[in-house]
Structures are given as structure tokens and as C-alpha cells.
Design a protein around this motif. Structure first.
Motif, short mmCIF file in Angstrom:
data_model
loop_
_atom_site.label_atom_id
_atom_site.label_comp_id
_atom_site.label_asym_id
_atom_site.label_seq_id
_atom_site.Cartn_x
_atom_site.Cartn_y
_atom_site.Cartn_z
N LYS A 43 0.86 -1.18 0.00
CA LYS A 43 0.00 0.00 0.00
C LYS A 43 0.89 1.23 0.00
O LYS A 43 1.78 1.37 0.85
CB LYS A 43 -0.93 0.03 1.21
N GLU A 50 -2.70 0.59 -4.05
CA GLU A 50 -2.58 -0.77 -3.51
C GLU A 50 -2.39 -1.73 -4.67
O GLU A 50 -2.94 -1.55 -5.76
CB GLU A 50 -3.83 -1.16 -2.71
N ARG A 56 1.48 -5.47 3.38
CA ARG A 56 0.25 -5.76 4.08
C ARG A 56 0.01 -7.27 4.11
O ARG A 56 0.28 -7.97 3.13
CB ARG A 56 -0.94 -5.09 3.39
#
Length: 300
Positions: free
Chosen positions: A201, A229, A261
Motif C-alpha cells: 500500500k 494498492e 500488508r
């Protein structure tokens, strides 16, 4: 044994239930004598046949299950199958220890599998640290009533946790002079040289502005990203479009940071958990409108 073992026949028939506990697999024969009115000459003999089997399943693959290298706190999955080789319904249960449970899950964990049925199993591996993992998981299989000795099987699984990083292929972007109100674009290449897929991200923050009033700075952000993203596969690259649109004359400098992430291996099922202490971060510095855009990864 049988129930009832004696009684009075009042109607046309009497139901008698026999229970047999075979000591070996295969077909077992047994003769039962029924004495009527306590007279031996009226006795009747019945032959009972019972077919017994061992609770038996097969696992595919039957040797070792491998997970691809996985980023720490991300999740990779592997599908296997289990077949019931018996002619009776079986109940199964996977026993995952408390030590392994934070890193390994299987679905379904318990259930019933019908004769000759093939069930799909989904294994999920979530490494907690950078290391190699070896799991040996026990499977218990018994009849659906649970009144027999369970059969034991074992599944072995191997996975590896890695800490990936993203870098830029270019350290500097030249936007040059841009006319106020016009737009200029560049493509930023992100590279993943590791063995595991990385979900990232991007965050863009305007860091430095010169020759622009404070009121203009508060409302103006000249740098925008094509997408913030995305997923960079192992040993591959992904591009992100950068565009600048200055509304006032001046020199601008922005800061683009990224964070890795956790994800489930399927972007449609991704659940973001927010920033944690384990989040890996880097920085990509950009300066626009007057000179250039610099992108230099910095390790934190």
C-alpha cells in the motif's frame, strides 16, 4: 448379544436386535439357536453374517505438502484431498497442536466423509517469523458413531517464512518544468526480487513546498498515484503511474512510502489489519515541478 433375549410371542412376529463386535476384518459367521416353549424339539437355528472393515482413508498427496515461500504474517494456501476407502461413513478430526495453530489451519477440521467420497481440504499457512516450518499433523478416523478404536494418519507440511522488500528500478525521475495548470506523467516501476508475493500500500505526503503561501499548501497536493494498492509477484515488477498537476508556481517535494500488508493469497479476500510493529516500510522520495522526482528506497 441380542435384545430381547427372551419373551412371549403375542403377535405374528417379534423383532430381535443382534449386536456383534467382530475381532477381525472380513465376513464373520455365527449360529444362533432360538428355543421355543422351552422345548428342544422346537428349537430353530439362524445363521448370522457380519461384514467388518477398518476405518480407512487415503490422502493426496500422500507424502509431503509444500507451501510456496510466504511473507511474514501473510497467508498462502494449498489444496489436498481425502478419500474414504471404506464402505461405511467415517468421522475424521485433524489434531493441530497449540504450538502449530497460530501458523497452520485446515478446513474442514472435523466432519463426516461418506463411503467412496472425496473431500477437498484447504490448508492455510501464516508464518510468524523468518524461518522454515515443518508440521506433522495427526488425523484420527473412526466410524460415525465413535464407538470404535480410531485409525491414525499423519500429514507432513513444509513452509518457509520470508521478509520481502520492494525497490524502485529508477532512482530519479525528471519531470522538468511544468506549466501551472498542466499535467505531467511518469511510470514508476516497483521490483520484487524475493521468493514471495508482496501486497503493498502506497502513501503519498507532500513534504516540502517553496515559493507557495501557507494557505495554498494546505489545499494543494500536486502528486497523485494511478493506484495505491497492489500485488507484486515474486521475481517480477509492477508499474504505478505518477502524475503531477501544480496549481501555483513553486518548487514541490513529496514523500511516497510503502508498507507490506498481510493478505490471504487472494486479492478478492484481502483483509487489511492496519499498521503493526511488524510492518515493513520503505521510502521513495519525489520532487516535482522544478527539477525531478527522486525515488530512493530507505530501509527502516
Amino acid at each position: 448379544s441380542c435384545k430381547p433375549s427372551h419373551g412371549l410371542l403375542r403377535g405374528k412376529y417379534q423383532l430381535v436386535v443382534f449386536q456383534m463386535l467382530p475381532q477381525q476384518t472380513g465376513i464373520t459367521r455365527s449360529n444362533v439357536k432360538c428355543l421355543i416353549n422351552d422345548a428342544e424339539k422346537y428349537s430353530k437355528e439362524f445363521e448370522l453374517l457380519v461384514s467388518s472393515e477398518v476405518a480407512q482413508v487415503s490422502l493426496q498427496p500422500n507424502d509431503m505438502i509444500y507451501f510456496k515461500p510466504t511473507c511474514v504474517h501473510a497467508t498462502s494456501t494449498q489444496n489436498t484431498s481425502m478419500k474414504n476407502l471404506s464402505r461405511m461413513p467415517l468421522r475424521f478430526e485433524w489434531l493441530i497442536t497449540e504450538v502449530d495453530e497460530p501458523f497452520l489451519q485446515v478446513s474442514p477440521k472435523t466432519g463426516i466423509i461418506l463411503p467412496n467420497e472425496v473431500q477437498e481440504l484447504k490448508w492455510s499457512f501464516t508464518p510468524g517469523i523468518v524461518t522454515k516450518y515443518l508440521f506433522k499433523i495427526k488425523l484420527l478416523v473412526y466410524n460415525d458413531k465413535g464407538n470404535c478404536k480410531p485409525q491414525k494418519y499423519f500429514a507432513q507440511l513444509i513452509g518457509e517464512g520470508q521478509m520481502g522488500s520492494i525497490k524502485c528500478l529508477s532512482e530519479k525521475f525528471e519531470f522538468g518544468n511544468i506549466v501551472v495548470g498542466s499535467q505531467s506523467r511518469h511510470s514508476m516501476e516497483l521490483r520484487n526480487d524475493g521468493d514471495c508475493d508482496l501486497l503493498y500500500k502506497l502513501t503519498c505526503v507532500q513534504k516540502f513546498v517553496q515559493h507557495v503561501t501557507r494557505e495554498q499548501v494546505d489545499v494543494e497536493n500536486i502528486l497523485s498515484l494511478g493506484h495505491s494498492e497492489g500485488l507484486v509477484l515474486a521475481h517480477s515488477s509492477s508499474s504505478v503511474d505518477l502524475s503531477v498537476l501544480p496549481r501555483h508556481h513553486g518548487y514541490y517535494e513529496c514523500d511516497i512510502s510503502y508498507e507490506l500488508r498481510p493478505f490471504s493469497g487472494n486479492l478478492d479476500e484481502t483483509v487489511f489489519v492496519g499498521e503493526e510493529e511488524y510492518t515493513a516500510q520503505g521510502h521513495l522520495y519525489t520532487a516535482t515541478d522544478r527539477k525531478s522526482t527522486r525515488l530512493t528506497p530507505v530501509t527502516q
